[in-house]
Design an enzyme around this catalytic site. Structure first.
Site, short mmCIF file in Angstrom:
data_model
loop_
_atom_site.label_atom_id
_atom_site.label_comp_id
_atom_site.label_asym_id
_atom_site.label_seq_id
_atom_site.Cartn_x
_atom_site.Cartn_y
_atom_site.Cartn_z
N GLU A 16 9.76 8.61 -16.75
CA GLU A 16 8.39 9.08 -17.01
C GLU A 16 7.92 8.70 -18.42
OE1 GLU A 16 7.87 13.31 -15.40
OE2 GLU A 16 10.03 12.96 -15.30
N SER A 29 14.95 21.78 -15.75
CA SER A 29 13.74 22.55 -15.99
C SER A 29 14.13 23.88 -16.61
CB SER A 29 13.00 22.78 -14.67
OG SER A 29 12.23 23.96 -14.74
N LYS A 60 16.11 21.78 -10.61
CA LYS A 60 15.41 20.53 -10.95
C LYS A 60 16.28 19.51 -11.66
CE LYS A 60 11.46 19.54 -10.63
NZ LYS A 60 10.26 20.11 -11.23
N HIS A 63 0.83 -1.22 0.00
CA HIS A 63 0.00 0.00 0.00
C HIS A 63 0.86 1.27 0.00
CE1 HIS A 63 -3.26 -2.74 1.40
NE2 HIS A 63 -2.27 -3.27 2.09
#
Ligand code: ARG
Length: 487
Positions: A315, A302, A308, A181
């Site tokens: 992704e 970024s 970043k 979980h």
């Protein structure tokens, strides 16, 4: 050479004189009964050459085998056979060197190759299609393409497994939290976690191998759908193209696309596995976790936030899963309403198939790169693994082992101790013996030995468990099982 001349030559060589004389603009390959050419939109919706040119190598390999068989069976003369062979090899060279002029008017890869062949060698080119239809031809081409793709993917998946196994060996004793979980459950080893994916990709390889074994029958000889009146030998073409046998039923041969669906199904599951690992990489890289870091090579910056470091490859691998699973849905939907045998709908199998295969290949390669690139942060992993009472189960197991409590009761006692520690905001091993004995008087000092994350993972040496010693052994086993090597 201009296309106009090409078309004229094809007409001369292949089509009945009358159509050449009337300068009909109808299709040069099948337009015998046609007076007019197709509407512009008809040509546009009909043409597949924009994407099926990717089948050129398989198409030509199939034609070479077909021509050889026709010669061997006395259906074509040896002279025509030689001309066809020479011509097809030249066409292949033209395509590979980028000199070939693909034509939308000629619809697809089959007609493009045949038209150019006829242009090169004359009437013999028009004899190649004896005892064949584009229906068994395209079924063959796609089958060969899927087979080639599986043969390319197989070592790529093995390489991904090799990367995971190497890192598992390196991190065999590195402790991290195991989750259920996404809540801290029990301490595990990072090596064990990585080896879980080795098993998944192993099953993916198995599924692709199954698909390959089942698809390895040749549809050639089915012709349009009913077989051929010529004395062909489908066993010969099957053997020449490394198939196990010809397909038993001509109708099935031209209408079957199971192998595309099976391939995409196997690809979908592999993509799902890649996506789950990608998701973990994204989570592990995030600031609240900091379990791993990817280097400059596998992150992007970024445009606005200079600090970043985004795990884009993970992704994108995760994102591409949608395209692959989408291809599965597209294929099943395309096939579900088709009466036997061939329907032009089937032309719609190619773009999803190619896209799914490309996406999967990219994802597998990117994942192997990320796995080799990632650097774990063992201190951080251990700290998180130690928090949130992750060794509570070890305490319950100790109560079962040492003072013979039934597990359900041990669970209850442990729960009470966790509650006590939580109220005080401390770890379980910070509770004093007196505090523990207030809950269960038979608890003794020995209990503290099991309350560390190191003791927890070390104790889990049951078959398939997370103990570092198991991981070391599992790494060896995985190399033997999946990579066929002992080291
Ligand atoms: N381009 C077609 C396809 O991809 C080839 C087969 C066409 N056959 C036919 N009878 N029109 O399916």
């Amino acid at each position: 050479m201009a296309r106009k001349n090409t078309t004229a030559r094809v007409l001369k060589a292949g089509a009945p004189k009358s159509s050449a004389n009337t300068k009909s603009r109808s299709n040069t390959m099948w337009g015998g009964r046609y007076k007019l050419g197709p509407a512009e939109i008809m040509e546009r919706i009909n043409a597949s050459i924009g994407f099926d040119r990717r089948l050129y190598a398989q198409d030509i390999a199939g034609s070479l085998a077909h021509a050889d068989m026709l010669v061997a069976q006395g259906i074509l003369t040896a002279k025509d056979g030689r001309a066809i062979r020479r011509g097809l090899i030249q066409v292949r060279g033209e395509i590979e060197s980028g000199r070939f002029k693909f034509s939308t008017k000629l619809e697809d890869i089959h007609f493009n190759v045949e038209a150019r062949l006829t242009e090169l060698i004359g009437a013999a080119g028009g004899r190649l299609h004896t005892a064949r239809s584009r229906n068994d031809q395209v079924a063959l081409d796609v089958r060969l393409w899927v087979r080639d793709t599986i043969d390319r993917l197989e070592p790529m998946l093995a390489d991904l497994q090799a990367a995971l196994i190497d890192r598992a060996e390196e991190y065999a004793a590195t402790i991290m939290p195991g989750f259920t979980h996404l809540q801290t459950a029990q301490p595990i080893t990072f090596g064990h976690h990585l080896l879980a994916y080795v098993e998944m990709f192993g099953r993916d390889r198995g599924r692709l191998a199954d698909c390959r074994a089942r698809l390895n029958e040749s549809p050639l000889g089915a012709a349009a759908l009913a077989g051929s009146p010529h004395p062909i030998d489908p066993r010969k073409t099957a053997k020449a193209l490394d198939f196990d046998r010809p397909m038993a039923n001509s109708l099935d041969a031209v209408s079957d696309r199971d192998y595309v669906v099976e391939f995409i199904a196997a690809a979908s599951l592999a993509a799902v596995h890649l996506s789950r690992l990608s998701e973990e990489i994204v989570i592990w890289c995030s600031a609240p976790f900091r379990f791993i870091a990817l280097s400059d090579a596998f992150t992007t910056g970024s445009s606005i936030m200079p600090q970043k470091r985004n795990p884009d490859a993970a992704e994108l691998t995760r994102g591409k899963t949608g395209r692959i699973v989408g291809a599965f849905v597209a294929l099943c939907t395309m096939l579900k309403g088709l009466p036997l045998t061939y329907g032009k709908d089937m032309q719609e199998d190619k773009e999803p198939l190619f896209d799914a295969a490309d996406s999967l290949e990219l994802g597998v390669a990117a994942m192997a790169g990320m796995v080799r690139d990632l650097k774990a942060n063992p201190e951080r992993m251990r700290a998180v693994a130690s928090a949130d009472y992750s060794v509570a189960t070890d305490l319950a197991d100790w109560l079962v082992r040492e003072i013979d409590l039934p597990f359900r009761q041990a669970h209850h006692v442990t729960g009470a101790l966790v509650g006590k520690a939580a109220d005080k905001g401390i770890d379980l091993d910070r509770l004093s013996l007196a505090e523990m004995q207030a809950v269960e008087p038979r608890i003794n000092r020995g209990v503290y030995r099991v309350l560390t994350v190191e003791a927890s993972v070390k104790a889990r040496k049951s078959l398939g468990g997370t103990a570092p010693a198991n991981v070391v052994r599992a790494v060896k086993e995985a190399r033997r099982r999946f990579l066929g090597r002992s080291r």
